[in-house]
Design an enzyme around this catalytic site. Structure first.
Site, mmCIF file in Angstrom:
data_model
loop_
_atom_site.group_PDB
_atom_site.id
_atom_site.type_symbol
_atom_site.label_atom_id
_atom_site.label_comp_id
_atom_site.label_asym_id
_atom_site.label_seq_id
_atom_site.Cartn_x
_atom_site.Cartn_y
_atom_site.Cartn_z
ATOM 1 N N PHE A 105 5.027 -0.768 0.590
ATOM 2 C CA PHE A 105 5.086 -0.765 2.051
ATOM 3 C C PHE A 105 3.703 -0.807 2.696
ATOM 4 C CE2 PHE A 105 3.868 3.534 3.150
ATOM 5 C CZ PHE A 105 3.766 3.542 4.538
ATOM 6 N N LYS A 106 2.678 -0.415 1.937
ATOM 7 C CA LYS A 106 1.304 -0.493 2.441
ATOM 8 C C LYS A 106 0.944 -1.907 2.916
ATOM 9 C CE LYS A 106 0.088 3.767 0.980
ATOM 10 N NZ LYS A 106 1.407 4.330 0.611
ATOM 11 N N ASP A 107 1.622 -2.910 2.379
ATOM 12 C CA ASP A 107 1.326 -4.293 2.765
ATOM 13 C C ASP A 107 1.524 -4.537 4.259
ATOM 14 O OD1 ASP A 107 0.639 -5.327 0.237
ATOM 15 O OD2 ASP A 107 2.744 -5.663 -0.274
#
Ligand SMILES: *Cc1c(COP(=O)(O)O)cnc(C)c1O
Length: 488
Positions: A105-107
């Site tokens: 999810f960091k993307d």
């Protein structure tokens, strides 16, 4: 619009300055002086990229062309054009945040942050090159490398603990391409690595680095928080579109939480007008936030457990400070709590503040065994394969369902592909996982038929480009040496 330190409102910065600096000079976090209200109903009609540009422009109004930045950051890089799909699963909804270039999810934030930093440099007329230093326990490093590689005016060094990340995570980092990236293993654990990076920042305040400015890709940067607000609006719009709710009806969101960035973005969405019901804070065995949201006592003096959901193994949840600031509006009070946390390791909020917290947030936790049981059950009953972080959130959403009936839908945020943690997922399905993580990935695929994300499947074939390993006392020397080199 001005940004202010959570610990001292008189310390202000323009939006671009706040993005460039990352953290306020007094150690506080930057917050907008007021959260902008949006015509959120109009926003729900837009596609994801337009939604993203509108929300980011409201929070960072000194950026001249947010549409172009958002397009450059996201277009063609995610598995789907909508970036973050919503999938109905067993009476709830899963918001899949892991369809980006590194399957975490960091993307969502790190596809954009490099462009926000690079643009801030232009807006402010800064000529220095930005050198981004990042310590990672796994996910952030790769997502940051992917976001920063070949961004003009920036270089990035990622430090990871030698032998402290999974084989898949290590392969993701050491095969990274790009002429402005370095990846270096540090002999020590994650805390040593993170402490090392903090010391470098402190040392370089005194020691001028010629023509280079240091910054961080850490989740305390407001430029990382802002892009995460978008998917709450997007998920809500999807539930309206499929007829599950009428505009105006509440939706609960259950969020697997570590540093409190993801769930705080949900609270920003609520303050911007979105009808968010409860924000449910899900923790693993490191349940410091469950205790805090139940009792008002934050106490980091506890055992640190390594779990199968490592991105939530955290005892000091940095972005919580922003929530305390929002709910009290009292910088001296927040500064006092943070001082107490630093010096004594704990604090207790007022009864009034605890009441406000409980009105907005619910909480719960589950251990590794319960998370594994959840993965197995979701697969068996719903044919949905989830990673251990998502499993924690799903389990806590089930607990929430028992205390809070009522018709509002619950959206569970899914933060990683199951293939990033193949061994934990395969054993949760009752199979023995071998030593070779790539073989485990293949076996998981063979057993479930769920497609392996392309970026992960291709890893095994990629050449290793980064082989540096250093002692933890050599990190500063390493940075100074690299900062001095014109070509990497
Ligand atoms: C970072 C991360 C989290 C925690 O998010 P916070 O914003 O730090 O609360 C949860 N799951 C995964 C897979 C992550 O990488």
């Amino acid at each position: 619009m001005k940004y202010q330190s959570t610990r001292n409102r008189a310390l202000t910065a323009s939006p671009a300055e706040a993005v460039l600096a990352g953290i306020a000079p007094d150690g506080g976090l930057f917050m907008p002086e007021a959260i902008p209200s949006m015509d959120w109903q109009a926003l729900l009609q837009e596609d994801t990229l337009t939604m993203s540009a509108r929300i980011l422009s409201a929070l960072l109004p000194d950026y001249p062309d947010m549409d172009a930045l958002v397009y450059r950051g996201y277009a063609g890089k995610f598995e789907t054009e909508e970036l973050t799909p919503v999938v109905p699963v067993g009476g709830r909804y899963v918001l899949e945040l892991f369809r980006g270039p590194t399957s975490a999810f960091k993307d969502v934030a790190l596809s954009l942050l490099p462009l926000l930093i690079s643009e801030a440099r232009d807006i402010l007329g800064v000529k220095d090159e930005m050198l981004i230093l990042t310590a990672t326990s796994g996910d952030t490093g790769k997502a940051a490398l992917e976001g920063f590689h070949d961004v003009p005016g920036t270089k990035i060094i990622v430090f990871y603990p030698h032998g402290g990340v999974s084989a898949v995570q290590q392969a993701q980092m050491v095969t990274q391409e790009g002429g402005n990236v370095k990846v270096c293993a540090v002999r020590g654990n994650f805390d040593d690595t993170q402490t090392g990076v903090k010391k470098i920042f402190a040392a370089c305040v005194e020691k001028e680095l010629a023509g280079v400015r240091l910054s961080s890709a850490n989740s305390i940067n407001i430029g990382r928080l802002a892009p995460q607000i978008v998917y709450y609006f997007k998920a809500y719009a999807d539930l309206v579109r499929c007829g599950r709710i009428q505009i105006g009806e509440p939706v609960h969101f259950c969020v697997p939480t570590g540093n409190f960035g993801d769930i705080l973005a949900g609270y920003f969405a609520k303050r911007m007008g979105l009808p968010v019901g409860k924000l449910i804070c899900a923790s693993n065995r490191n349940d410091v936030l469950t205790e805090f949201l139940s009792t008002g006592v934050y106490d980091k003096r506890r055992t640190f457990y390594k779990t199968t959901s490592p991105s939530m193994d955290i005892l000091v949840s940095s972005n919580l400070e922003r929530l305390l600031s929002l709910l009290t509006g009292d910088d001296a009070y927040v500064a006092g709590l943070m001082k107490q946390l630093n010096e004594q390791g704990h604090y207790k909020v007022s009864d009034e503040l605890l009441k406000k917290l409980k009105a907005e947030f619910s909480c719960g936790c589950c251990d590794d065994a319960a998370a594994a049981e959840t993965i197995g059950r979701l697969w068996a009953e719903e044919n949905y394969l989830c990673d251990p972080h998502t499993a924690v959130a799903w389990n806590v959403a089930e607990q929430f369902g028992k205390i809070c009936s009522g018709g509002a839908p619950v959206v569970v945020l899914s933060t990683a592909s199951p293939y990033k943690f193949p061994a934990a997922v395969l054993s949760a399905l009752g199979q023995k996982a071998g030593e070779d993580e790539f073989a485990v990935m293949e076996e998981l695929h063979a057993r479930t038929g769920v497609p392996v994300p392309k970026n992960l499947a291709a890893l095994r074939e990629k050449p290793v480009r980064h082989k540096d390993v250093i002692g933890r006392e050599d990190m500063l020397a390493y940075v100074l040496e690299k900062a001095g080199e014109a070509e990497w």
